[in-house]
Design a protein around this motif. Structure first.
Motif, short mmCIF file in Angstrom:
data_model
loop_
_atom_site.label_atom_id
_atom_site.label_comp_id
_atom_site.label_asym_id
_atom_site.label_seq_id
_atom_site.Cartn_x
_atom_site.Cartn_y
_atom_site.Cartn_z
N PHE A 203 -10.50 7.67 -3.07
CA PHE A 203 -9.67 7.80 -2.28
C PHE A 203 -10.12 9.29 -1.57
CE2 PHE A 203 -6.74 5.32 -5.12
CZ PHE A 203 -6.43 4.64 -4.19
N GLY A 204 -9.75 9.62 -0.29
CA GLY A 204 -9.81 10.63 0.46
C GLY A 204 -8.52 11.55 0.01
N GLU A 205 -8.17 12.51 0.38
CA GLU A 205 -7.08 13.48 -0.32
C GLU A 205 -5.93 12.97 0.41
OE1 GLU A 205 -6.08 17.11 -2.73
OE2 GLU A 205 -7.73 15.66 -2.42
N ASN A 206 -5.98 12.56 1.68
CA ASN A 206 -4.75 12.08 2.40
C ASN A 206 -4.38 10.53 2.42
OD1 ASN A 206 -4.46 14.74 3.30
ND2 ASN A 206 -4.47 14.06 5.47
N ASP A 207 -5.15 9.93 1.28
CA ASP A 207 -4.82 8.36 1.23
C ASP A 207 -3.51 7.99 0.53
OD1 ASP A 207 -7.13 7.95 2.82
OD2 ASP A 207 -8.37 7.42 1.11
N ARG A 208 -2.80 7.14 1.09
CA ARG A 208 -1.91 6.35 0.29
C ARG A 208 -2.25 5.06 0.11
NH1 ARG A 208 3.16 6.51 3.92
NH2 ARG A 208 3.84 4.49 3.26
N LEU A 209 -1.79 4.39 -0.99
CA LEU A 209 -2.15 3.10 -1.45
C LEU A 209 -0.61 2.09 -1.48
CD1 LEU A 209 -3.59 0.97 -2.76
CD2 LEU A 209 -2.99 1.98 -4.95
N GLU A 210 -0.64 1.17 -0.44
CA GLU A 210 0.33 0.30 -0.54
C GLU A 210 -0.18 -1.19 -0.95
OE1 GLU A 210 1.36 0.16 3.84
OE2 GLU A 210 1.91 2.29 3.73
N ILE A 211 0.77 -1.84 -1.68
CA ILE A 211 0.57 -3.18 -2.15
C ILE A 211 1.62 -4.12 -1.97
CG2 ILE A 211 0.18 -4.43 -4.40
CD1 ILE A 211 -1.49 -1.85 -5.21
N VAL A 212 1.53 -5.23 -1.46
CA VAL A 212 2.23 -6.25 -1.33
C VAL A 212 1.72 -7.55 -1.85
CG1 VAL A 212 3.85 -7.66 0.50
CG2 VAL A 212 2.95 -5.36 1.01
N ARG A 213 2.64 -8.03 -3.07
CA ARG A 213 2.10 -9.21 -3.84
C ARG A 213 2.83 -10.38 -3.01
NH1 ARG A 213 3.60 -5.00 -7.01
NH2 ARG A 213 5.56 -6.01 -7.73
N GLY A 214 2.07 -11.48 -3.48
CA GLY A 214 2.43 -13.00 -2.68
C GLY A 214 1.47 -13.16 -1.42
N PRO A 215 1.62 -14.30 -0.96
CA PRO A 215 1.10 -14.78 0.21
C PRO A 215 1.38 -14.09 1.24
CG PRO A 215 2.47 -16.44 -0.50
CD PRO A 215 2.25 -15.34 -1.59
N GLN A 216 0.16 -13.41 2.06
CA GLN A 216 0.44 -12.52 3.30
C GLN A 216 -0.39 -13.16 4.45
OE1 GLN A 216 2.87 -10.20 3.50
NE2 GLN A 216 3.24 -10.72 1.26
#
Length: 621
Positions: free
Chosen positions: A126-139
């Motif tokens: 990761f870069g210092e400013n990176d956020r992580l978002e995760i959505v489960r299920g079909p997208q």
């Protein structure tokens, strides 16, 4: 089994209000939005999808600088790696294959059937400013192919103020890490950059990793809510493995080199008070090379290069105060090169999702997408989602159902040195669903969630062998089913932050020859994770653990490969930090606290107990 776990989970949900009644009223509430992975801001009050958000501040406080470590805290991810950190990894979201979960970086797809995610999942920093978002299920309705299991999204958070920090860390197994981050804001301009390295000799002979990562983001706001900017990322890694510990080969190891570049140009803004738009141009360069030698023979070299251009134009329209429409079009051009061929693919897509909130407590959405590929054909996907909030009980009921697909790779369609072409091969297809309940408590500073999910997959691609000297080919031969239960919870108090998750999973190959072969390998039936963080004044303490129980794998050192039980494991860690002043902090970390000797992938042991110490120097204005 699922029914008993579900009853227990519902008891937890119903008792949630009594758990943290003493939480301070000035605690920060849980994050209100998840933006990237939904293509829109969505409130937890009516959001139907199960989602996880890890901000840059939360991630850094937990010492999570790599993607693989962060994913181990996500329910349903089932991440497995081939031994020490830095190697290749797979994430079986809700039991589906690793290449059926989409990885987005800065809004751009970076994985598909032609560009495997293994090197990025195992080595992304990761870069210092990176956020992580995760959505489960079909997208698939919003993102197209490879989003069957869900979406992993990485994006930089906005720059705030002027800042320069450096970080150095050293630990067991000759492990050294360093990070440099800077950000600057001047009037309408803002910029940030990060650079990092991570080197380790690991535990076994001829086993080391060398990783480098860089990121840059520049944004300019010329007027009003218009923003134009660019992002650029680079990753270079080298991982040397001695191979399977049970192999009889004298020199079974090899080295994997990986080089990844991603750049975007974008413009976003609000055209009217009801219409906002974003235009993104992205460029990805992916290069992977493997070198291996067996029994003192000649060196075997494999290479894969891919180049991707992406153009995406998205619109968000507020048709009324209660009706929103997300619609857009995208196009991709991809070129794939290996030592024996050079092929390209063009893809075009259009998508739309309509969201309606008849009241503040009810949200409905329906979407459709059409993808067309030059050499493969097309696929249409759809999705329906409902979320209903009961204010008096602080309870949300939700459900989703959607379809997804994964197009076959160019090699399976056109053939190669080891397989015949199959121009009629079909895309892998799925239908996924989930139903769940969320219980909010402690003034919305805590939530407990229970989700029952399932996936039906068909036309899975396998290999059809042929009599020598004829070559085999890839064909649609398999069907699979995954289903299970996810239980997760989060409490964010003034000084305490607790996350916990548990997943029960059944994953079966419905086309297998015998019942003993039906279970899909490397998907633990039971997995759980927990992380606790506490801070007071200048002191920060934390503890975490993740575990996998009732696992099954194959011993690929034998032919045919028999099924084996790699055993259960629990990997625990402790961490602590002390801020000596505004620009100086010390920290320490102890991983694999109980010195568990386990193998996430059979034959590739993980590292034993290890410690590290670090120092952070920073200046903020």
């Amino acid at each position: 089994m699922i029914a008993r776990i579900l009853v227990f989970a519902l008891l937890i949900v119903s008792s949630a209000p009594t758990l943290p009644a003493q939480i301070a009223r000035d605690s920060a509430r849980l994050a209100e939005v998840v933006v990237t992975a939904h293509r829109d801001s969505t409130s937890p009050r009516v959001r139907a999808s199960t989602a996880d958000l890890l901000t840059s501040q939360e991630r850094i406080s937990r010492g999570l600088h790599g993607l693989s470590g962060a994913l181990r805290q996500v329910p349903g991810a089932a991440l497995v790696a081939t031994g020490a950190p830095g190697g290749v990894a797979s994430a079986f979201f809700r039991g589906v294959n690793s290449n059926q979960t989409l990885l987005l970086i800065d809004g751009i797809r970076v994985t598909d059937a032609n560009t495997p995610a293994s090197a990025l999942l195992g080595g992304f920093q990761f870069g210092e400013n990176d956020r992580l978002e995760i959505v489960r299920g079909p997208q698939g309705t919003l993102y197209g192919g490879a989003a069957i299991g869900g979406v992993i999204a990485i994006i930089g958070e906005p720059t705030v103020g002027d800042r320069l920090t450096s970080d150095l860390e050293a630990g067991r197994f000759a492990t050294y890490q360093g990070r440099l981050h800077g950000s600057l804001a001047r009037g309408r301009w803002s910029a940030s950059f990060s650079s990092s390295f991570a080197d380790s000799d690991h535990e076994r002979p001829q086993n080391n990793s060398d990783q480098r990562a860089q990121s840059l983001a520049v944004a300019f706001r010329p007027a009003g809510q218009l923003e134009v900017g660019l992002t650029a990322r680079g990753q270079q890694s080298s991982f040397t493995s001695p191979g399977d510990i049970r192999s009889t080969n004298t020199t079974p190891g090899g080295t994997t080199e990986f080089d990844h570049l991603l750049a975007t140009l974008y413009a976003s803004g609000r055209v009217t008070h009801r219409w906002s738009t974003r235009l993104t141009l992205g460029r990805q360069a992916y290069w992977l090379e493997g070198r291996s030698r067996f029994n003192g023979g000649d060196e075997f070299i494999s290479q894969l290069k891919s180049n991707r251009w992406v153009l995406d134009w998205q619109h968000r329209l507020a048709l009324s105060d209660r009706v929103r429409l997300i619609a857009g079009a995208s196009g991709e051009w991809m070129g794939v090169t290996d030592p024996d061929s050079d092929r390209d693919e063009r893809q075009r897509a259009g998508y739309a999702e309509l969201s309606v909130t008849p009241s503040d407590d009810l949200g409905l959405s329906i979407g459709i997408r059409r993808d067309d590929y030059d050499s493969y054909g097309g696929s249409t996907t759809g999705r329906l989602a409902v979320g209903y909030f009961v204010p008096t009980a602080r309870l949300k009921l939700r459900g989703t159902i959607g379809t997804g697909f994964l197009p076959p790779s160019l090699a399976t369609r056109h053939g190669g040195p080891f397989q015949r072409a199959n121009p009629t091969i079909k895309a892998e297809a799925s239908r996924g669903w989930d139903v769940g309940v969320d219980r909010f408590f402690a003034n919305d500073r805590g939530v407990v969630s229970v989700t029952y999910f399932g996936n039906a997959l068909r036309d899975l691609i396998g290999f059809e062998s042929a009599e020598f000297p004829a070559l085999g080919r890839a064909v649609n031969i398999a069907e699979a089913r995954t289903r299970g239960l996810e239980i997760s919870g989060r409490v964010a108090a003034n000084r305490l932050d607790v996350r916990a998750g548990y997943t029960y999973l059944e994953a079966d190959d419905l086309s297998a020859g015998t019942s003993a072969e039906r279970r899909l390998i490397r998907r633990p039936k039971h997995s759980w994770s927990v992380d606790l963080g506490w801070h007071r004044d200048r002191l920060t303490l934390g503890a975490g653990a993740f575990a996998a129980l009732d696992r099954e794998d194959s011993d690929f050192t034998q032919f045919p490969a028999p099924r084996v039980n790699p055993g259960n494991f629990v990997d625990a860690s402790l961490r602590g930090g002390w801020r000596l002043g505004p620009s100086l902090a010390l920290r320490g970390r102890l991983d694999n606290l109980f010195n568990e000797r386990y193998e996430e992938v059979y034959g590739f042991p993980t590292l034993g107990r290890r410690f590290s110490v670090g120092i952070t120097l920073g200046a903020t204005r």
